[in-house]
Design an enzyme around this catalytic site. Structure first.
Site, short mmCIF file in Angstrom:
data_model
loop_
_atom_site.label_atom_id
_atom_site.label_comp_id
_atom_site.label_asym_id
_atom_site.label_seq_id
_atom_site.Cartn_x
_atom_site.Cartn_y
_atom_site.Cartn_z
N GLN A 98 0.80 -1.22 0.00
CA GLN A 98 0.00 0.00 0.00
C GLN A 98 0.83 1.28 0.00
O GLN A 98 0.27 2.38 0.10
CB GLN A 98 -0.99 0.01 1.16
N ASP A 99 2.14 1.16 -0.16
CA ASP A 99 2.98 2.36 -0.27
C ASP A 99 4.02 2.19 -1.38
O ASP A 99 5.15 2.62 -1.26
CB ASP A 99 3.67 2.64 1.07
N LEU A 100 3.59 1.58 -2.49
CA LEU A 100 4.53 1.28 -3.58
C LEU A 100 4.64 2.47 -4.54
O LEU A 100 4.22 2.41 -5.70
CB LEU A 100 4.10 0.02 -4.34
N ASN A 116 10.13 3.61 -3.54
CA ASN A 116 10.23 2.29 -2.91
C ASN A 116 10.51 1.18 -3.92
O ASN A 116 10.24 0.00 -3.66
CB ASN A 116 8.96 1.97 -2.12
#
Length: 288
Positions: free
Chosen positions: A193-195, A199
């Site tokens: 959920q933080d791609l 990252n």
């Protein structure tokens, strides 16, 4: 390791009792994990914000990264996600010390973030990686539906605490999406959920590898949220909408569901102790 060597990106933790306590323990955590895994430790990477990440050399001469997490909701099952992916598109988990919230992970060399690449070429990389990560999974990961319920509770408290920091119709659009989308999801897969483009790092084993998973189980349409929301590949209405349309079309996803999920999580994540992040509000406004 001295307190002076802990980089400024962790200074925000001084604002809470839990954060201050963890910062006091951090030098001992580094020493303990380094001794346990026979590591030679280098100076911290500057990009880490919710953890301390350090380049290390193992006893066999190979390079790795030691990551010490500040205990938190989003990254709670990072080790399990890396283990689940098994190095397919993501860095490998080499070892894990759950009591210290410490991970020993594969190091990406040269480690250049995807955000350094031209936007269209970067999206090609994202489009290639996402389907590899979207694999069936279950325990111990939280579900997107449960997370949506938690976001609603937190958002409403933040909205009142901050005195309605932006237009009500935008806040209501996020609440509406979080109320409607969870019950009508498609196939459930493991999501990062933080791609965003910061990252995904250039590596040797594969051209690009994913780091820093914040895992959830949910539908694929939610999986494009961070690359649409992230500002690393351009912060403008045109850039945001282009990312949304390009990735959803390439991966045969429902564009409107992805758009609404992006509004929802962007607003859910926009609040801090002092107000709402203006850039996040702007992104949600463009999508609305």
């Amino acid at each position: 390791m001295s307190d002076a060597s802990i980089h400024a990106g962790l200074a925000w933790l001084e604002s809470s009792e839990e954060g201050r306590e963890w910062l006091k323990r951090l030098p001992g955590l580094v020493e303990g994990t380094a001794a346990r895994w026979s590591l030679t430790v280098g100076p911290p990477f500057e990009y880490a914000f919710a953890s301390l990440a350090l380049p290390v050399r193992r006893a066999d001469g190979t390079d790795a990264v030691l990551k010490l997490q500040f205990p938190g909701r989003e990254g709670e099952h990072e080790a399990a996600a890396l283990e689940h992916w098994g190095g397919d598109g993501a860095v490998r988990l080499l070892d894990h010390d759950p009591e210290r919230h410490a991970l020993l992970i594969e190091r990406c060399t040269p480690g250049t973030p995807l955000s350094a690449v031209e936007a269209d070429a970067a999206l090609d990389v994202v489009i290639g990686l996402l389907p590899r990560l979207w694999t069936p999974a279950a325990s111990p990961f939280r579900t997107l539906a449960d997370e949506a319920t938690w976001w609603v509770e937190e958002m409403q408290a933040d909205w009142e605490r901050l005195g309605e920091p932006f237009e009500r119709d935008l806040f209501d659009a996020a609440l509406e999406a979080l109320g409607e989308l969870p019950a009508t999801q498609g196939e459930q897969v493991l999501l990062h959920q933080d791609l965003h483009a910061g990252n995904i790092l250039e590596a040797e084993r594969e051209p690009w590898l994913v780091i820093d998973p914040k895992p959830l189980i949910g539908e694929r349409e939610f999986g494009v949220v961070p690359i649409v929301r992230g500002m690393e590949l351009g912060h403008s209405r045109e850039a945001v909408l282009r990312r949304l349309r390009r990735v959803t079309a390439a991966l045969d996803l429902d564009e409107d569901r992805a758009r609404r999920w992006t509004i929802a999580q962007t607003i859910a994540w926009c609040f801090d102790t002092e107000g709402a992040t203006a850039e996040h509000v702007e992104i949600a406004r463009w999508l609305l």
